[in-house]
Motif scaffolding. Sequence first.
Motif, PDB file in Angstrom:
ATOM      1  N   LEU A 505       0.796  -1.218   0.000  1.00  0.00           N
ATOM      2  CA  LEU A 505       0.000   0.000   0.000  1.00  0.00           C
ATOM      3  C   LEU A 505       0.833   1.275   0.000  1.00  0.00           C
ATOM      4  N   PHE A 506       2.020   1.258   0.642  1.00  0.00           N
ATOM      5  CA  PHE A 506       2.741   2.503   0.872  1.00  0.00           C
ATOM      6  C   PHE A 506       4.189   2.536   0.373  1.00  0.00           C
ATOM      7  N   LEU A 507       4.819   1.386   0.183  1.00  0.00           N
ATOM      8  CA  LEU A 507       6.259   1.373  -0.061  1.00  0.00           C
ATOM      9  C   LEU A 507       6.663   0.861  -1.441  1.00  0.00           C
ATOM     10  N   SER A 511       5.247   7.054  -5.688  1.00  0.00           N
ATOM     11  CA  SER A 511       3.973   7.764  -5.795  1.00  0.00           C
ATOM     12  C   SER A 511       3.016   7.340  -4.686  1.00  0.00           C
ATOM     13  N   ALA A 512       3.025   6.050  -4.339  1.00  0.00           N
ATOM     14  CA  ALA A 512       2.167   5.577  -3.255  1.00  0.00           C
ATOM     15  C   ALA A 512       2.615   6.150  -1.921  1.00  0.00           C
ATOM     16  N   SER A 513       3.916   6.175  -1.675  1.00  0.00           N
ATOM     17  CA  SER A 513       4.388   6.701  -0.393  1.00  0.00           C
ATOM     18  C   SER A 513       4.066   8.185  -0.265  1.00  0.00           C
ATOM     19  N   MET A 514       4.259   8.951  -1.314  1.00  0.00           N
ATOM     20  CA  MET A 514       3.940  10.378  -1.269  1.00  0.00           C
ATOM     21  C   MET A 514       2.448  10.598  -1.069  1.00  0.00           C
ATOM     22  N   LYS A 515       1.632   9.789  -1.693  1.00  0.00           N
ATOM     23  CA  LYS A 515       0.181   9.909  -1.580  1.00  0.00           C
ATOM     24  C   LYS A 515      -0.281   9.737  -0.145  1.00  0.00           C
ATOM     25  N   ASP A 520      10.135   9.988   0.069  1.00  0.00           N
ATOM     26  CA  ASP A 520      10.780   8.894  -0.643  1.00  0.00           C
ATOM     27  C   ASP A 520      11.964   8.349   0.141  1.00  0.00           C
ATOM     28  N   SER A 521      12.685   9.222   0.839  1.00  0.00           N
ATOM     29  CA  SER A 521      13.817   8.745   1.644  1.00  0.00           C
ATOM     30  C   SER A 521      13.334   7.849   2.775  1.00  0.00           C
TER      31      SER A 521
END
Length: 825
Positions: A505-507, A511-515, A520-521
Amino acid sequence: MKSTLFGMVALGAALSVSAAETPYDLIRPVFPMVWDTSSVADGGTVLSFSQFVASKNDSLLGVPELGSKPADFKANGYISDSLDQAYIDALNLKVSNIRVNQAGYLLSDPEKLFYYATSGECADVSYSVVDLDGKELAKDGALSSTETSAKYKRIVKASSNAVIDRYTVDIGDSTKFICAGKLADMAGLPNDQRLRIKVGKEYSSTFIISDKVYSMLRDVSLKFFGAQRSGDSESWFHGPSHLKDTITGGWYDAGDYVKEGPTMTYAFMMLSAFATLHPERDEDHYAFNHNETNNTDGIPDILREARHGAEFFLRSYEYAKGDFEKMAVTVGNINNDHLLWDRPENMDSREDAKPRPLIYGIGPAFSGSIAAGLAFLSQSYAAYDKTFADSCLKVAEKLYAYGKANKDAGENCENEAYSCVQKPEDELAMAAIALHYATYEKTKKMDYMDDLTINKDVYDNSANFKYSAGFAGGWLGIPDGFKSNGWMADYQNNYSIALYAFYKLFLADSSASMKYGLSDSLRVDYLERITKRLVEHVVECAHGESKITLPYDEDAELALSYSTPWYQSIPALEADVNGYEAGALMALLIYAEVTGNAQVRQLAINKMNAFLGLNRWDISFVMGVGDKNEAHPHSRMANPEGWNGNSGLAPYRYSTPVGALLGGVLNETLSSDWRYYTGTETDLWYNVSFLAATVLLAADRPAVLPKDSTKIDSTKTDTTKTDSAKADSSKKDYIPSVSPAGASHLEIANHGNVLDVNYVLPTARNVRVSLVSIKGKTMKLYNPGQQGAGRHALQWNMEQVPAGAYIVKFSAGSIREYKVVRIGL
């Protein structure tokens, strides 16, 4: 008589699938090309009934006569789900030297492994591939030695009822060398059609080569959950059942009818999670009743099954009026439920039938699993039923807050069947993941993500944070390590699936992590940490003499162990072997996807082969898949052998519990006996782990949307909410009420020349409404087929209908209602 009628009606429903098309026709059991009792080396395909030792006390069923075969035998024809168990035994006890995955192989599988058992040299044997009728398609295939050997033993104890034995069979084979063949070496084999391997005069069971083989297996596996449904739930396998339960619905745990908290919460969480994580692999092949494959309900099938679980937990929440100490998720008692062996729909008709006991109170682990499942559904189901989805989220948030506040408490679920010694951090981590996914885009708050990764009020891992596998705090930062208690994955160990959900879901991409509020780091840092945790999971819980070396950090590697030739990962066990292997299979596939490790993925694929026929006994442990299946499962609803209602035959016949994964064994002896529950029973928790593995291997399909995704009917009602016109969902604590399972609320309004028929469906059902005269003549007929949950209305013009008394007949799935109306009188 009532019991007999109900049993036979349900049986008829179950048997109908034998003749109907299914989404998995290419992997269903079929007869061999001939019914031949010769040796396998001479082309024999069935065991002679001369090797069946008939019981002297049995005058009810006996053993078929020598030389007999099923009345419906047809070369390569489908094997009926209701075939006499003696004929099923004759088929599967003829153990072939050629062991294949009896479902089939992925096109992308670089091996497509099968085995041949021989007393000679592997190099002296060649094989060919033939079509269903034996026509040669490819030849001169070579085998290589696995440098292993094995033998098998099969023991069958069949019964006519609980006290009268029917026959026994005891066979085995001497130790043979195991040779390996790789179908990938055979060029030009056809796809999506049944094939066999031929060695000498011997033919293997059928199999296919297809990108869709595990999509088909997913569709079969899902039917297990449809069979295990309790309540008035349109089960394809039985009628409405246990309607006297204080909390109706849910799923039966195993071969009995107890609804167990530990396994139901795990199954619900997993169904909801995989419907959310992989919508592209969740297809709409069934109506809610899995026997209906033409008029489907427009809802992806895993997602729809997850809703059935959600309805049970929402009923429990409503019953407790939001007091978690009064919430019950276990219904029934094994001491009472095990007294009678009968079909589930017959239990309410017993003289002593009454609401079954509840075990009250839930702890942090159950709270976490239920909250996670509801939170996932709040997103995935919103396009199909927004009010239901919103109610899921409200309850999920309350459950999570309760579980978090009581993270050090235990579970109140002891029922003499499951241990509740269960750490809750993995379930609560899953809930935090699901709730962040469900709420962040609207709230922009990081509270749930912080609880997962850095909140030191949850867990403080400051002392260990320097090790890159740890997190600073939160559920993932538990100081003892976010890791399992001895198994890669099971109902108590959700660590791999929680890390996978976090990744998916996130990693998985920036784009998913920013959402969802992660830089990103931070994504890169978290990805490195969860990858190391996944390595630890698959390595620490695996056993065997063969090794795969996995990278761990710059200075270390870890060894993943497994045993050959059957690709087992777990140590010696006496029960639930396939359950723990299914968990290992899922965990290996998760690791392979996250890291891209092709070697581990191949290990998982070969492990899947072993479930489906590449094993000592040449048998598929998934019922209804592959040509050779177990015939004596420990299942009350499927198998009448344990009938104890009287001294005669049960009022129902054997019917294959399609989709069920049976327990299996680790040693060389496979015992087939309905009493031997440790090996022949099935269970919710390992079936849902296995289903998850099929999803991980299934082919991608476009995401399924509602039939009209631009229109959401805000007035639609169902078993999890009241009429939205009467309920104020804006109130802070509003939780929609849950109607009794099966309620239909048929209303007739007679206006003389116009007759209004209004009804509410609790779930999607096949509907038929007719107006019939007293003499039985049909005057009006409305037959729309499948209709979704909610309010429906039709209007008939009665001007041409003669004056008189008429009956409105209404059917919706298992619901039947009749109302008398008078026209022109």
